[in-house]
Design an enzyme around this catalytic site. Structure first.
Site, PDB file in Angstrom:
ATOM      1  N   ASP A 125      -1.143  -2.854  16.456  1.00 28.23           N
ATOM      2  CA  ASP A 125      -2.136  -2.243  16.120  1.00 28.23           C
ATOM      3  C   ASP A 125      -0.458  -0.274  16.697  1.00 28.23           C
ATOM      4  O   ASP A 125      -1.513   0.236  17.027  1.00 28.23           O
ATOM      5  CB  ASP A 125      -3.275  -1.707  17.211  1.00 28.23           C
ATOM      6  CG  ASP A 125      -3.788  -2.755  16.215  1.00 28.23           C
ATOM      7  OD1 ASP A 125      -3.346  -3.134  14.857  1.00 28.23           O
ATOM      8  OD2 ASP A 125      -5.016  -3.385  16.917  1.00 28.23           O
ATOM      9  N   SER A 178     -12.049  -7.090   0.842  1.00 29.42           N
ATOM     10  CA  SER A 178     -12.634  -5.780   0.185  1.00 29.42           C
ATOM     11  C   SER A 178     -11.616  -4.900   0.108  1.00 29.42           C
ATOM     12  O   SER A 178     -11.539  -4.152  -0.987  1.00 29.42           O
ATOM     13  CB  SER A 178     -13.988  -5.265   1.110  1.00 29.42           C
ATOM     14  OG  SER A 178     -13.727  -4.747   2.060  1.00 29.42           O
ATOM     15  N   GLU A 222     -12.246   3.575   4.318  1.00 32.02           N
ATOM     16  CA  GLU A 222     -10.932   2.474   4.415  1.00 32.02           C
ATOM     17  C   GLU A 222     -10.126   2.521   3.028  1.00 32.02           C
ATOM     18  O   GLU A 222      -9.088   2.127   2.560  1.00 32.02           O
ATOM     19  CB  GLU A 222     -11.168   0.892   4.660  1.00 32.02           C
ATOM     20  CG  GLU A 222     -10.932   1.176   6.351  1.00 32.02           C
ATOM     21  CD  GLU A 222     -10.820  -0.062   7.106  1.00 32.02           C
ATOM     22  OE1 GLU A 222     -11.145  -0.858   8.253  1.00 32.02           O
ATOM     23  OE2 GLU A 222     -11.386  -1.396   6.157  1.00 32.02           O
ATOM     24  N   HIS A 282      -6.346  -0.142  10.009  1.00 31.71           N
ATOM     25  CA  HIS A 282      -6.754  -0.406  11.111  1.00 31.71           C
ATOM     26  C   HIS A 282      -8.287  -0.055  11.583  1.00 31.71           C
ATOM     27  O   HIS A 282      -8.193   1.753  11.353  1.00 31.71           O
ATOM     28  CB  HIS A 282      -6.034  -0.230  12.965  1.00 31.71           C
ATOM     29  CG  HIS A 282      -6.848  -0.473  14.459  1.00 31.71           C
ATOM     30  ND1 HIS A 282      -6.504  -1.869  14.285  1.00 31.71           N
ATOM     31  CD2 HIS A 282      -7.189   0.013  15.450  1.00 31.71           C
ATOM     32  CE1 HIS A 282      -7.252  -1.864  15.170  1.00 31.71           C
ATOM     33  NE2 HIS A 282      -7.811  -0.796  15.766  1.00 31.71           N
ATOM     34  N   GLU A 316       6.788  -3.415  16.118  1.00 35.52           N
ATOM     35  CA  GLU A 316       6.336  -4.724  17.288  1.00 35.52           C
ATOM     36  C   GLU A 316       5.420  -5.520  17.923  1.00 35.52           C
ATOM     37  O   GLU A 316       5.046  -5.881  18.868  1.00 35.52           O
ATOM     38  CB  GLU A 316       8.200  -4.951  18.055  1.00 35.52           C
ATOM     39  CG  GLU A 316       9.309  -5.796  17.633  1.00 35.52           C
ATOM     40  CD  GLU A 316      10.356  -4.082  16.543  1.00 35.52           C
ATOM     41  OE1 GLU A 316       9.535  -2.418  17.224  1.00 35.52           O
ATOM     42  OE2 GLU A 316      11.149  -4.048  15.890  1.00 35.52           O
ATOM     43  N   ARG A 320      -4.280 -12.785  11.988  1.00 33.49           N
ATOM     44  CA  ARG A 320      -3.158 -13.056  12.986  1.00 33.49           C
ATOM     45  C   ARG A 320      -2.214 -12.204  13.127  1.00 33.49           C
ATOM     46  O   ARG A 320      -2.018 -11.416  12.618  1.00 33.49           O
ATOM     47  CB  ARG A 320      -2.510 -14.211  12.234  1.00 33.49           C
ATOM     48  CG  ARG A 320      -3.635 -15.829  11.873  1.00 33.49           C
ATOM     49  CD  ARG A 320      -3.685 -15.658  13.065  1.00 33.49           C
ATOM     50  NE  ARG A 320      -4.820 -17.602  12.817  1.00 33.49           N
ATOM     51  CZ  ARG A 320      -5.129 -17.903  13.764  1.00 33.49           C
ATOM     52  NH1 ARG A 320      -5.163 -17.792  15.110  1.00 33.49           N
ATOM     53  NH2 ARG A 320      -6.302 -18.853  13.095  1.00 33.49           N
ATOM     54  N   ILE A 321      -1.777 -12.077  14.808  1.00 36.18           N
ATOM     55  CA  ILE A 321      -0.248 -11.290  15.011  1.00 36.18           C
ATOM     56  C   ILE A 321       1.045 -11.715  14.501  1.00 36.18           C
ATOM     57  O   ILE A 321       1.424 -13.204  14.552  1.00 36.18           O
ATOM     58  CB  ILE A 321      -0.549 -11.280  16.080  1.00 36.18           C
ATOM     59  CG1 ILE A 321      -1.697 -10.470  17.018  1.00 36.18           C
ATOM     60  CG2 ILE A 321       0.624 -10.296  16.452  1.00 36.18           C
ATOM     61  CD1 ILE A 321      -1.886 -10.395  18.115  1.00 36.18           C
ATOM     62  N   LEU A 322       1.925 -11.181  13.437  1.00 37.84           N
ATOM     63  CA  LEU A 322       3.397 -11.866  13.016  1.00 37.84           C
ATOM     64  C   LEU A 322       3.995 -11.802  13.680  1.00 37.84           C
ATOM     65  O   LEU A 322       3.736 -10.779  14.924  1.00 37.84           O
ATOM     66  CB  LEU A 322       3.504 -10.839  11.666  1.00 37.84           C
ATOM     67  CG  LEU A 322       2.799 -10.983  10.550  1.00 37.84           C
ATOM     68  CD1 LEU A 322       2.959 -10.392   9.708  1.00 37.84           C
ATOM     69  CD2 LEU A 322       2.741 -12.946  10.232  1.00 37.84           C
TER      70      LEU A 322
HETATM   71  C1  GRF Z   1     -11.193  -3.892   7.771  1.00 36.99           C
HETATM   72  O1  GRF Z   1     -12.259  -3.140   8.430  1.00 36.99           O
HETATM   73  C2  GRF Z   1     -10.048  -3.290   8.532  1.00 36.99           C
HETATM   74  O2  GRF Z   1      -9.753  -2.851   9.234  1.00 36.99           O
HETATM   75  C3  GRF Z   1      -9.484  -5.088   9.804  1.00 36.99           C
HETATM   76  O3  GRF Z   1      -9.907  -5.621   8.846  1.00 36.99           O
HETATM   77  C4  GRF Z   1     -11.728  -4.999   8.107  1.00 36.99           C
HETATM   78  C5  GRF Z   1     -10.857  -5.892   6.982  1.00 36.99           C
HETATM   79  O4  GRF Z   1     -11.957  -6.469   6.149  1.00 36.99           O
HETATM   80  N1  GRF Z   1      -7.980  -5.246  10.225  1.00 36.99           N
HETATM   81  P1  GRF Z   1     -11.910  -7.058   4.409  1.00 36.99           P
HETATM   82  O5  GRF Z   1     -11.525  -8.393   4.821  1.00 36.99           O
HETATM   83  O6  GRF Z   1     -10.695  -6.005   3.774  1.00 36.99           O
HETATM   84  O7  GRF Z   1     -12.991  -6.447   3.798  1.00 36.99           O
END
Ligand code: GRF
Length: 206
Positions: A149, A16, A178, A113, A146, A95-97
């Site tokens: 979050d 989304s 977001e 986040h 590195e 995934r954590i890069l």
């Molecule tokens: C979001 O809430 C974002 O903050 C988190 O994962 C979710 C992803 O949602 N990292 P979408 O796939 O963009 O709908």
């Protein structure tokens, strides 16, 4: 206008936020960015369909096909390079890069986040906000460094937690924010208006 900044958007699921970025770029000729490729670590997710509908190339880089985090990360970065992306936008990428990504795209990876960092880092931020019974949570957009979050914060906005919230209702209100905040941050980045001074991100005027 200068050439648009080419972005790789990384997803794992619904996409989304990807959709919000696509729509913001379509609406705004001054946005300054285009999505060169959408990369997912999982096939068959809704975000890939959204990308295809928008006419954006997609690539799947499966976690299980790679021996370790560093190899996985470098393959993701190789795909971004191959499409001419100069920055990576993590949009629900689960995934954590490895630090290789930051070496290859220094101060050129953004993440969103669903909490007010440094509160509730990690994959369960919405549940943890409810468990902790905070009155305010929110959204953070930050540069990736590195640590998970952790990087320099680009913008944040608070979301009130209501007495009768459950994870779905709270996450839905967080996502509304977001979908406004991420396009604004990516737009400022694409326009070259974000400057990092130590940990502080300064926004230049348009
Ligand atoms: C979001 O809430 C974002 O903050 C988190 O994962 C979710 C992803 O949602 N990292 P979408 O796939 O963009 O709908």
């Amino acid at each position: 206008m200068a050439h648009p900044t080419r972005l790789a958007v990384l997803i794992s699921g619904s996409g989304s936020n990807l959709q919000a970025l696509v729509e913001a770029m379509r609406r705004d000729p001054e946005f300054g960015a285009e999505i060169a490729v959408v990369i997912s670590d999982r096939a068959d997710v809704k975000g890939l369909q959204r990308a295809e509908t928008a006419g954006i190339p997609t690539e799947v880089v499966r976690w299980a096909d790679h021996p370790d985090r560093a190899v996985f990360t470098n393959v993701v970065c190789d795909v971004a390079d191959r499409y001419g992306a100069v920055a990576m936008v993590l949009a629900g990428f689960m995934r954590i890069l490895s630090p290789d990504a930051v070496d290859r795209f220094p101060n050129r990876i953004l993440n969103i986040h669903p909490a007010l960092l440094p509160a509730f880092p990690g994959a369960h931020a919405v549940d943890q906000a409810l468990d902790h019974a905070v009155k305010l949570t929110g959204v953070t957009v930050h540069f990736v460094d590195e640590q998970v979050d952790h990087g320099p914060i680009i913008c944040q906005e608070a979301v009130a937690v209501l007495d009768d919230d459950d994870p779905e209702t709270l996450h839905a209100r967080v996502q509304e924010v977001e979908h406004r905040l991420y396009p604004a941050a990516v737009r400022a980045f694409a326009q070259g208006r974000l400057e990092i001074v130590e940990r502080t991100v300064r926004w230049a005027d348009e």
